[in-house]
Design a protein around this motif. Structure first.
Motif, PDB file in Angstrom:
ATOM      1  N   ALA A  99       0.850  -1.193   0.000  1.00 34.56           N
ATOM      2  CA  ALA A  99       0.000   0.000   0.000  1.00 34.56           C
ATOM      3  C   ALA A  99       0.886   1.244   0.000  1.00 34.56           C
ATOM      4  O   ALA A  99       1.036   1.927   1.012  1.00 34.56           O
ATOM      5  CB  ALA A  99      -0.924  -0.012   1.211  1.00 34.56           C
ATOM      6  N   ALA A 100       1.495   1.516  -1.145  1.00 36.41           N
ATOM      7  CA  ALA A 100       2.407   2.663  -1.263  1.00 36.41           C
ATOM      8  C   ALA A 100       1.678   3.964  -0.955  1.00 36.41           C
ATOM      9  O   ALA A 100       0.521   4.138  -1.312  1.00 36.41           O
ATOM     10  CB  ALA A 100       3.000   2.705  -2.663  1.00 36.41           C
ATOM     11  N   PHE A 101       2.355   4.887  -0.285  1.00 37.52           N
ATOM     12  CA  PHE A 101       1.744   6.146   0.143  1.00 37.52           C
ATOM     13  C   PHE A 101       2.650   7.347  -0.111  1.00 37.52           C
ATOM     14  O   PHE A 101       2.448   8.415   0.448  1.00 37.52           O
ATOM     15  CB  PHE A 101       1.392   6.074   1.632  1.00 37.52           C
ATOM     16  CG  PHE A 101       2.543   5.621   2.499  1.00 37.52           C
ATOM     17  CD1 PHE A 101       3.470   6.531   2.986  1.00 37.52           C
ATOM     18  CD2 PHE A 101       2.695   4.274   2.805  1.00 37.52           C
ATOM     19  CE1 PHE A 101       4.538   6.109   3.771  1.00 37.52           C
ATOM     20  CE2 PHE A 101       3.753   3.843   3.595  1.00 37.52           C
ATOM     21  CZ  PHE A 101       4.674   4.768   4.077  1.00 37.52           C
ATOM     22  N   GLY A 102       3.655   7.175  -0.945  1.00 34.75           N
ATOM     23  CA  GLY A 102       4.581   8.267  -1.196  1.00 34.75           C
ATOM     24  C   GLY A 102       5.558   8.417  -0.046  1.00 34.75           C
ATOM     25  O   GLY A 102       5.874   7.448   0.648  1.00 34.75           O
ATOM     26  N   PHE A 103       6.019   9.639   0.157  1.00 36.56           N
ATOM     27  CA  PHE A 103       6.988   9.936   1.209  1.00 36.56           C
ATOM     28  C   PHE A 103       6.296  10.776   2.276  1.00 36.56           C
ATOM     29  O   PHE A 103       5.887  11.897   2.017  1.00 36.56           O
ATOM     30  CB  PHE A 103       8.203  10.658   0.619  1.00 36.56           C
ATOM     31  CG  PHE A 103       9.011   9.748  -0.262  1.00 36.56           C
ATOM     32  CD1 PHE A 103      10.125   9.091   0.231  1.00 36.56           C
ATOM     33  CD2 PHE A 103       8.630   9.515  -1.578  1.00 36.56           C
ATOM     34  CE1 PHE A 103      10.846   8.220  -0.574  1.00 36.56           C
ATOM     35  CE2 PHE A 103       9.351   8.651  -2.384  1.00 36.56           C
ATOM     36  CZ  PHE A 103      10.468   7.996  -1.881  1.00 36.56           C
TER      37      PHE A 103
ATOM     38  N   GLU B 263       9.008   8.530   5.830  1.00 40.03           N
ATOM     39  CA  GLU B 263       8.726   7.102   5.779  1.00 40.03           C
ATOM     40  C   GLU B 263       8.206   6.793   4.385  1.00 40.03           C
ATOM     41  O   GLU B 263       7.392   7.538   3.840  1.00 40.03           O
ATOM     42  CB  GLU B 263       7.680   6.715   6.822  1.00 40.03           C
ATOM     43  CG  GLU B 263       7.411   5.221   6.869  1.00 40.03           C
ATOM     44  CD  GLU B 263       6.462   4.816   7.985  1.00 40.03           C
ATOM     45  OE1 GLU B 263       6.284   3.600   8.185  1.00 40.03           O
ATOM     46  OE2 GLU B 263       5.894   5.697   8.661  1.00 40.03           O
ATOM     47  N   ALA B 264       8.692   5.701   3.798  1.00 42.30           N
ATOM     48  CA  ALA B 264       8.252   5.281   2.461  1.00 42.30           C
ATOM     49  C   ALA B 264       8.307   3.765   2.372  1.00 42.30           C
ATOM     50  O   ALA B 264       9.005   3.111   3.149  1.00 42.30           O
ATOM     51  CB  ALA B 264       9.134   5.902   1.380  1.00 42.30           C
ATOM     52  N   GLN B 265       7.585   3.226   1.419  1.00 41.44           N
ATOM     53  CA  GLN B 265       7.532   1.781   1.225  1.00 41.44           C
ATOM     54  C   GLN B 265       8.498   1.362   0.118  1.00 41.44           C
ATOM     55  O   GLN B 265       8.624   2.046  -0.896  1.00 41.44           O
ATOM     56  CB  GLN B 265       6.110   1.361   0.857  1.00 41.44           C
ATOM     57  CG  GLN B 265       5.939  -0.134   0.720  1.00 41.44           C
ATOM     58  CD  GLN B 265       4.483  -0.503   0.510  1.00 41.44           C
ATOM     59  OE1 GLN B 265       4.001  -0.537  -0.605  1.00 41.44           O
ATOM     60  NE2 GLN B 265       3.795  -0.781   1.602  1.00 41.44           N
ATOM     61  N   HIS B 266       9.168   0.230   0.319  1.00 42.87           N
ATOM     62  CA  HIS B 266       9.984  -0.371  -0.743  1.00 42.87           C
ATOM     63  C   HIS B 266       9.053  -1.041  -1.754  1.00 42.87           C
ATOM     64  O   HIS B 266       8.020  -1.590  -1.383  1.00 42.87           O
ATOM     65  CB  HIS B 266      10.925  -1.444  -0.172  1.00 42.87           C
ATOM     66  CG  HIS B 266      12.196  -0.892   0.383  1.00 42.87           C
ATOM     67  ND1 HIS B 266      13.263  -0.553  -0.412  1.00 42.87           N
ATOM     68  CD2 HIS B 266      12.575  -0.619   1.652  1.00 42.87           C
ATOM     69  CE1 HIS B 266      14.255  -0.105   0.340  1.00 42.87           C
ATOM     70  NE2 HIS B 266      13.852  -0.123   1.602  1.00 42.87           N
TER      71      HIS B 266
END
Length: 191
Positions: A6-10, A105-108
């Protein structure tokens, strides 16, 4: 347990010095032909405006946090979590988390391991987002892991999010800061 994809950017979470998280104001050229979403990396443009950044841009200036403009259809002052492509408004003000000491915080987008990612550099991937929520879907590009000067972000830790901190599984979240070599405020040359 698998991490949620669930990517959400930075997302700004803290400041390296414990300082206040705040935004700077920049313009967006009237009619700029791209959506810009909350959590999306931006680049600084000569003349004082911003645009959506692409991975590898060396004038990255921060992370978009929403905008304010006079709606060209209704003539009403409007706050939006994203900049709608082609908005014909000469008064658009973008709010940008521009301080290079902000921790995000960001997703790989792939599988990150402690050995390969801690204190390594990564580019970001993706410039899309939701026109309903205004949220970016940008992520850390796990495959661009590097110990050289390349990559827009330096990973400084693993997220404490219990739903997305399992290393060795795809889509773990990480804490990152802008890499000194790619943030416009840290470059020696101007625009």
């Amino acid at each position: 347990m698998a991490n949620k994809d669930a990517a959400f950017g930075f997302k700004p979470v803290r400041h390296l010095s414990g300082g206040e998280l705040r935004t700077e104001e920049y313009g967006i050229a009237s009619g700029y032909a791209a959506n810009v979403f909350t959590g999306q990396v931006i680049e600084l443009i000569a003349g004082g405006t911003i645009e959506a950044a692409a991975a590898g841009d060396t004038q990255q200036g921060g992370v978009f946090g929403g905008c304010f403009y006079t709606d060209p259809t209704t003539s009403k002052p409007t706050y939006s979590a994203y900049y709608p492509t082609g908005t014909a408004a000469a008064d658009t003000v973008a709010y940008v988390y521009a301080d290079p000491s902000i921790v995000f915080e960001a997703q790989h987008d792939g599988t990150a391991t402690l050995a390969n990612n801690q204190h390594a550099n990564h580019d970001f991937i993706g410039v899309g987002g939701s026109t309903i929520t205004g949220q970016s879907t940008s992520e850390l590009d796990t495959s661009t892991y590097s110990t050289t000067a390349s990559g827009g972000f330096r990973q400084i830790g693993n997220s404490k999010d219990p739903d997305n901190n399992t290393l060795g599984s795809a889509n773990s979240n990480a804490y990152v800061i802008f890499n000194t070599g790619e943030h416009a405020y840290k470059l020696i040359t101007g625009l």
